[in-house]
Design a protein around this motif. Structure first.
Motif, mmCIF file in Angstrom:
data_model
loop_
_atom_site.group_PDB
_atom_site.id
_atom_site.type_symbol
_atom_site.label_atom_id
_atom_site.label_comp_id
_atom_site.label_asym_id
_atom_site.label_seq_id
_atom_site.Cartn_x
_atom_site.Cartn_y
_atom_site.Cartn_z
ATOM 1 N N ILE A 141 0.899 -1.149 0.000
ATOM 2 C CA ILE A 141 0.000 0.000 0.000
ATOM 3 C C ILE A 141 0.936 1.196 0.000
ATOM 4 N N GLY A 142 0.921 1.926 -1.106
ATOM 5 C CA GLY A 142 1.857 3.018 -1.273
ATOM 6 C C GLY A 142 2.413 2.983 -2.676
ATOM 7 N N ASN A 143 3.433 3.802 -2.901
ATOM 8 C CA ASN A 143 3.987 3.918 -4.249
ATOM 9 C C ASN A 143 5.496 3.702 -4.207
ATOM 10 N N ASN A 144 5.924 2.631 -4.809
ATOM 11 C CA ASN A 144 7.328 2.253 -4.770
ATOM 12 C C ASN A 144 8.205 3.127 -5.657
ATOM 13 N N MET A 145 7.581 3.973 -6.479
ATOM 14 C CA MET A 145 8.336 4.827 -7.393
ATOM 15 C C MET A 145 8.601 6.212 -6.798
ATOM 16 N N LEU A 146 8.045 6.435 -5.603
ATOM 17 C CA LEU A 146 8.146 7.759 -4.976
ATOM 18 C C LEU A 146 8.603 7.618 -3.532
ATOM 19 N N THR A 147 8.963 8.739 -2.920
ATOM 20 C CA THR A 147 9.310 8.757 -1.506
ATOM 21 C C THR A 147 8.301 9.630 -0.773
ATOM 22 N N GLY A 148 7.832 9.157 0.366
ATOM 23 C CA GLY A 148 6.876 9.943 1.161
ATOM 24 C C GLY A 148 5.523 9.273 1.232
ATOM 25 N N GLN A 149 4.633 9.894 1.986
ATOM 26 C CA GLN A 149 3.313 9.316 2.213
ATOM 27 C C GLN A 149 2.423 9.600 0.994
ATOM 28 N N ASN A 150 2.539 8.733 0.009
ATOM 29 C CA ASN A 150 1.702 8.824 -1.189
ATOM 30 C C ASN A 150 0.791 7.613 -1.279
ATOM 31 N N SER A 151 0.457 7.037 -0.102
ATOM 32 C CA SER A 151 -0.348 5.818 -0.045
ATOM 33 C C SER A 151 -1.833 6.113 -0.108
ATOM 34 N N PHE A 152 -2.264 7.067 0.717
ATOM 35 C CA PHE A 152 -3.712 7.276 0.884
ATOM 36 C C PHE A 152 -4.019 8.700 1.303
ATOM 37 N N ILE A 153 -5.285 9.071 1.102
ATOM 38 C CA ILE A 153 -5.857 10.307 1.658
ATOM 39 C C ILE A 153 -7.225 9.935 2.210
ATOM 40 N N PHE A 154 -7.496 10.375 3.429
ATOM 41 C CA PHE A 154 -8.805 10.157 4.043
ATOM 42 C C PHE A 154 -9.475 11.507 4.297
ATOM 43 N N SER A 155 -10.792 11.520 4.190
ATOM 44 C CA SER A 155 -11.512 12.762 4.496
ATOM 45 C C SER A 155 -11.583 12.936 6.021
ATOM 46 N N SER A 184 -11.374 8.591 10.943
ATOM 47 C CA SER A 184 -10.046 8.694 11.554
ATOM 48 C C SER A 184 -9.028 7.953 10.682
ATOM 49 N N THR A 185 -7.778 8.369 10.775
ATOM 50 C CA THR A 185 -6.716 7.703 10.012
ATOM 51 C C THR A 185 -6.620 6.232 10.405
ATOM 52 N N ALA A 186 -6.750 5.964 11.701
ATOM 53 C CA ALA A 186 -6.665 4.573 12.187
ATOM 54 C C ALA A 186 -7.746 3.701 11.555
ATOM 55 N N GLU A 187 -8.968 4.250 11.446
ATOM 56 C CA GLU A 187 -10.099 3.529 10.805
ATOM 57 C C GLU A 187 -9.771 3.217 9.345
ATOM 58 N N GLY A 188 -9.260 4.243 8.657
ATOM 59 C CA GLY A 188 -8.951 4.094 7.236
ATOM 60 C C GLY A 188 -7.884 3.050 6.998
ATOM 61 N N ILE A 189 -6.821 3.096 7.806
ATOM 62 C CA ILE A 189 -5.712 2.137 7.646
ATOM 63 C C ILE A 189 -6.191 0.715 7.918
#
Length: 383
Positions: A102-116, A120-125
């Motif tokens: 879950i994420g992007n192996n071609m980039l560095t940083g949190q490019n995995s997800f966005i939640f509204s 909560s982030t914990a719920e989304g993950i």
């Protein structure tokens, strides 16, 4: 009673909900347009899926997953020819060749997800973790057993959201830092940046610029990228091949497709000597951030002309002049990036091996896979 989140997994951008980009507006790397680039020019050993999260039929989260088949790689990178490198290749080929992330192996940083904000982030993950189980079943039905499942590239603050029961069997790992460059409010031009450097690093700047005399830098448009496609790929491939570790190689049409779809948000700069293309770098506009992307160069010229260092200075100058707030310099070449003012941000991930016996020993195995990088952090600025 709290409404449970549901999710949907897509194979194509055509299937994505119409309002996908309302959430993706915060990060270009989770937009429909960027996913279209991956569809047309992802590495040959990568399969992408896109995940949406719903609460009461409302879109509340978006994410990307990538499946990597390391068996399809021509090499894992040829720089380190040593016993440790051979051990790494053996382990990867035999026990860890199918990776689902879950994420992007071609980039560095949190490019995995966005939640509204409505979840909560914990719920989304937690919901994304459920989606990985579905994806594993999907790949199994295609005859591809997933060996490792991983969530990658989170800061220390993000990591706090992963402390749930769901991730208790996961190994938390720390990989090479993300080198980020903050642009100060008082810098209005490249000269302001130069003035903020200590004498030692001002001298480095002057020396690099003097070495680069005779090199012409040009902004390349789509037709230029297409015309130079062969040499561009050769220059990129040379740099990638000499990296300490690779999990993919770009397809030849990657930069062309990027320019076709992202247009002015994707910048391609060519460096010419005696009319020949001897290097290039690429930048992506992502809100008020500039993300540095792939580059390439002729190694003989790069050493003599300090080309890589000059590229870093050019990226900084562009970003200051255009009013951006930060530059993501990503991983690799940590010390030289540090010498121009980039700072390391530790990045973490969570991984689990499908074989429970191997999973118990992942904490011992993983450090053998990650190439050891010894470097010294620099501070080029006056106090």
């Amino acid at each position: 009673m709290k409404t449970a989140l549901s999710y949907q997994i897509y194979e194509s951008t055509i299937q994505l909900p119409e309002n996908w980009n309302t959430l993706a507006s915060k990060n270009i790397f989770l937009s429909k347009e960027y996913f279209e680039i991956l569809e047309k020019s992802a590495p040959t050993n990568m399969i992408c899926h896109y995940i949406s999260l719903f609460k009461d039929q409302n879109l509340v989260g978006i994410a990307i997953s990538q499946f990597l088949d390391l068996n399809k790689l021509e090499s894992f990178g040829d720089r380190d020819r040593c016993v440790k490198s051979s051990v790494r290749k053996f382990i990867l080929k035999n026990f860890s060749s199918h990776v689902l992330l879950i994420g992007n192996n071609m980039l560095t940083g949190q490019n995995s997800f966005i939640f509204s904000d409505s979840i909560s982030t914990a719920e989304g993950i937690k919901t994304l973790k459920k989606a990985t189980n579905d994806l594993k079943s999907k790949f199994k039905s295609m005859g591809k057993k997933v060996h490792i499942t991983t969530f990658k590239d989170y800061t220390q603050k993000d990591v706090e959201e992963f402390t749930t029961e769901v991730f208790k069997k996961n190994y938390k790992y720390c990989i090479q830092p993300n080198m980020t460059f903050d642009i100060r409010d008082e810098w209005k031009s490249e000269q302001d940046y130069i003035n903020s450097l200590t004498k030692k690093y001002r001298d480095q700047y002057k020396r690099a610029r003097k070495k680069a005399e005779g090199i012409e830098k040009r902004k390349l448009h789509l037709e230029d990228i297409i015309r130079h496609e062969e040499i561009i790929y050769d220059l990129y491939h040379h740099v990638a091949q000499n990296a300490p570790f690779n999990t993919f190689f770009l397809s030849k049409n990657h930069f062309r497709v990027f320019k076709e779809i992202l247009k002015d948000k994707f910048l391609f700069y060519g460096y010419f000597l005696d009319g020949n293309l001897i290097g290039f770098n690429t930048l992506i506009k992502n809100g008020d951030t500039i993300d540095t992307y792939f580059l390439g160069y002729d190694d003989t010229v790069q050493r003599e002309k300090m080309l890589y260092l000059n590229m870093l200075y050019d990226m900084i100058a562009y970003s200051i002049n255009k009013g951006f707030k930060e530059i993501i310099f990503a991983r690799t070449a940590l010390e030289i990036k540090s010498s121009v003012g980039a700072k390391p941000i530790e990045m973490y991930g969570f991984m689990e091996h499908s074989n429970s016996r191997i999973n118990k020993h992942v904490s011992k195995i993983f450090p053998k896979l990650e190439p050891e990088i010894i470097w010294k952090e620099r501070n080029p600025f006056k106090e």
